[in-house]
Write a protein that holds these residues in place. Sequence first.
Motif, PDB file in Angstrom:
ATOM      1  N   UNK A 122      -6.885  -3.037   8.517  1.00 18.28           N
ATOM      2  CA  UNK A 122      -5.742  -2.541   9.304  1.00 18.28           C
ATOM      3  C   UNK A 122      -4.822  -3.690   9.717  1.00 18.28           C
ATOM      4  N   UNK A 123      -5.382  -4.877   9.966  1.00 18.61           N
ATOM      5  CA  UNK A 123      -4.529  -6.032  10.305  1.00 18.61           C
ATOM      6  C   UNK A 123      -3.606  -6.371   9.137  1.00 18.61           C
ATOM      7  N   UNK A 124      -4.130  -6.274   7.938  1.00 20.27           N
ATOM      8  CA  UNK A 124      -3.313  -6.543   6.743  1.00 20.27           C
ATOM      9  C   UNK A 124      -2.193  -5.522   6.616  1.00 20.27           C
ATOM     10  N   UNK A 125      -2.542  -4.250   6.844  1.00 18.55           N
ATOM     11  CA  UNK A 125      -1.530  -3.185   6.760  1.00 18.55           C
ATOM     12  C   UNK A 125      -0.440  -3.400   7.813  1.00 18.55           C
ATOM     13  N   UNK A 126      -0.859  -3.699   9.042  1.00 17.97           N
ATOM     14  CA  UNK A 126       0.110  -3.927  10.134  1.00 17.97           C
ATOM     15  C   UNK A 126       1.031  -5.098   9.794  1.00 17.97           C
ATOM     16  N   UNK A 127       0.455  -6.154   9.213  1.00 15.73           N
ATOM     17  CA  UNK A 127       1.264  -7.326   8.851  1.00 15.73           C
ATOM     18  C   UNK A 127       2.301  -6.994   7.780  1.00 15.73           C
ATOM     19  N   UNK A 128       2.038  -5.945   7.003  1.00 14.07           N
ATOM     20  CA  UNK A 128       2.974  -5.547   5.938  1.00 14.07           C
ATOM     21  C   UNK A 128       4.130  -4.680   6.445  1.00 14.07           C
ATOM     22  N   UNK A 129       4.024  -4.158   7.671  1.00 14.54           N
ATOM     23  CA  UNK A 129       4.975  -3.129   8.117  1.00 14.54           C
ATOM     24  C   UNK A 129       6.403  -3.660   8.233  1.00 14.54           C
ATOM     25  N   UNK A 130       6.591  -4.819   8.839  1.00 14.47           N
ATOM     26  CA  UNK A 130       7.948  -5.314   9.076  1.00 14.47           C
ATOM     27  C   UNK A 130       8.756  -5.446   7.788  1.00 14.47           C
ATOM     28  N   UNK A 131       8.095  -5.867   6.720  1.00 17.11           N
ATOM     29  CA  UNK A 131       8.821  -6.084   5.460  1.00 17.11           C
ATOM     30  C   UNK A 131       8.878  -4.833   4.592  1.00 17.11           C
ATOM     31  N   UNK A 132       8.227  -3.761   5.021  1.00 18.09           N
ATOM     32  CA  UNK A 132       8.197  -2.532   4.208  1.00 18.09           C
ATOM     33  C   UNK A 132       9.484  -1.738   4.392  1.00 18.09           C
ATOM     34  N   UNK A 133       9.948  -1.132   3.320  1.00 12.07           N
ATOM     35  CA  UNK A 133      11.182  -0.337   3.355  1.00 12.07           C
ATOM     36  C   UNK A 133      10.890   1.089   3.809  1.00 12.07           C
ATOM     37  N   UNK A 134      11.877   1.697   4.477  1.00 13.39           N
ATOM     38  CA  UNK A 134      11.750   3.112   4.856  1.00 13.39           C
ATOM     39  C   UNK A 134      12.639   4.003   3.973  1.00 13.39           C
ATOM     40  N   UNK A 135      13.102   3.432   2.875  1.00 13.50           N
ATOM     41  CA  UNK A 135      14.037   4.160   2.010  1.00 13.50           C
ATOM     42  C   UNK A 135      13.364   5.334   1.310  1.00 13.50           C
ATOM     43  N   UNK A 136      14.183   6.282   0.886  1.00 10.23           N
ATOM     44  CA  UNK A 136      13.670   7.399   0.082  1.00 10.23           C
ATOM     45  C   UNK A 136      13.165   6.870  -1.255  1.00 10.23           C
ATOM     46  N   UNK A 137      12.171   7.533  -1.861  1.00 12.02           N
ATOM     47  CA  UNK A 137      11.698   7.090  -3.180  1.00 12.02           C
ATOM     48  C   UNK A 137      12.837   7.106  -4.187  1.00 12.02           C
TER      49      UNK A 137
END
Length: 479
Positions: A133-148
């Motif tokens: 879960x720490x790895x997933x949380x660390x990925x959130x800021x750089x993850x896009x919320x765009x439509x597929x």
Amino acid sequence: MSASSNSSQIKFGTDGWRGIIADDFTFPNVRKVTRAIASYLETAYSKDRPVLIAYDTRFLADQFAQTSAEVLADLGWTVKITDRDCPTPVIAYNARLLNSAGALMFTASHNPAPYCGIKYIPDYAGPATPEITDTIVANIDSASDALPGSSPVGKISIFDPKPEYLKFIYTLLDIERIKSANLKVKYDALYSTSRGYLDEVLQQCNCQLESFHTNRDVLFGGGMPEPKGEQLVGLVEAVRADQADLGLATDGDSDRFGIVDEQGNVLTPNTVLLLLARHLIKNKGKTGAIVRTVATTHLLDNFAAKYGLPIYETAVGFKYIGEKMRETTVLIGGEESGGLSIVGHIPEKDGILADMLVAEAIAYEGKPLSQLVKEAIAEADGPLYNDRLDLHLTEAHKTAVIDSFTQNPPSDVAGIKVKEVGRKDGIKLYLEEGSWVLLRPSGTEPLVRVYLETNSAEKLAKVAQQMESAIAKLEPVAV
């Protein structure tokens, strides 16, 4: 980042991310978190393994699940989504069975109707460990919320997780023994995912069954999908009115259990854990370690000592119990909040199995449930008396309390000597006479929970009073 997405709102707790629907739990944030999970999956699995997706009965949960499936498919993953709302233990079992890259479960468990949540379940069929879960949380800021970018419909298929799960559950239960007992059972689904599962198993076991609240209601009948006393008033009344052998319930995603005995008493999870530990040893000839969280009754320690079983204490959160279940043979693992699993089962809590094991215990013993409870408590040198104080404090007061008890723990509480101080999760004062006190600050709200256990009701009241008084004195003076 779009205006509707804000990663600072996304906070993972002990079991995934939960938020309020249409506030922070939005479609853009679901896409964002899904991509953060996918970034982890890229490091752990190959894309020839499917990702499973399931959801509970909440408002829009099925649509959030579909959104997540489209994002994963767009990233090249093959996705299998359940054909209806699904219990957490069911999707967890299938995650292992189908050699998947894990599962995404959309649920807020026992939380009120406005909440939804998402948790990632790895292929070992238990809660994700903090490292994951720490790895997933660390990925959130750089993850896009765009439509597929596309709609690769061929990558998404629908499947039914129920048959394989039920087939497995039947291997863990003595169906014929339960059938022969001809139990009269009342079942309150609390509008949860266990409907169509627990009632089907009970019918398979020839129980005389009456069921309540077995439809999908996203408002949970105006209550909460939590199998505790205030939500089980109708179930208690039904058990008493019809002189049933027991009443059963689950929480929203069916990983927690609710048990009512033939007298209409709602059993505490601590009591059920003890009862089932005894049942597994005495009636089923099982063995293994007992695992409990720091907040769970020490009657389990007494019981383990009697049978020469190892006992392990973990931090709060079933992920720690699940981790121990993957390391060693565990007879039963559980927590005072209502989750348990047993030897031979997946390392995930399962309210459906827990409910059926209680029915099985009655069938084996041929005695009323209330009598089985008394016998189990006596065998563990009980009773012990428990309480939990939820103290709403300012953040400054909360910090002062934790700092004080960490740096200067008391030498006694209400005249009972402190033998040891534990810091596995919060601050735990191990007292003489088998008593203990645990202080755990909430990570998400200005709240300190104080758990207490002593060997008399009078002492419990005194310990509670002294703890409240000591904590009140630590309130910072306003300047």
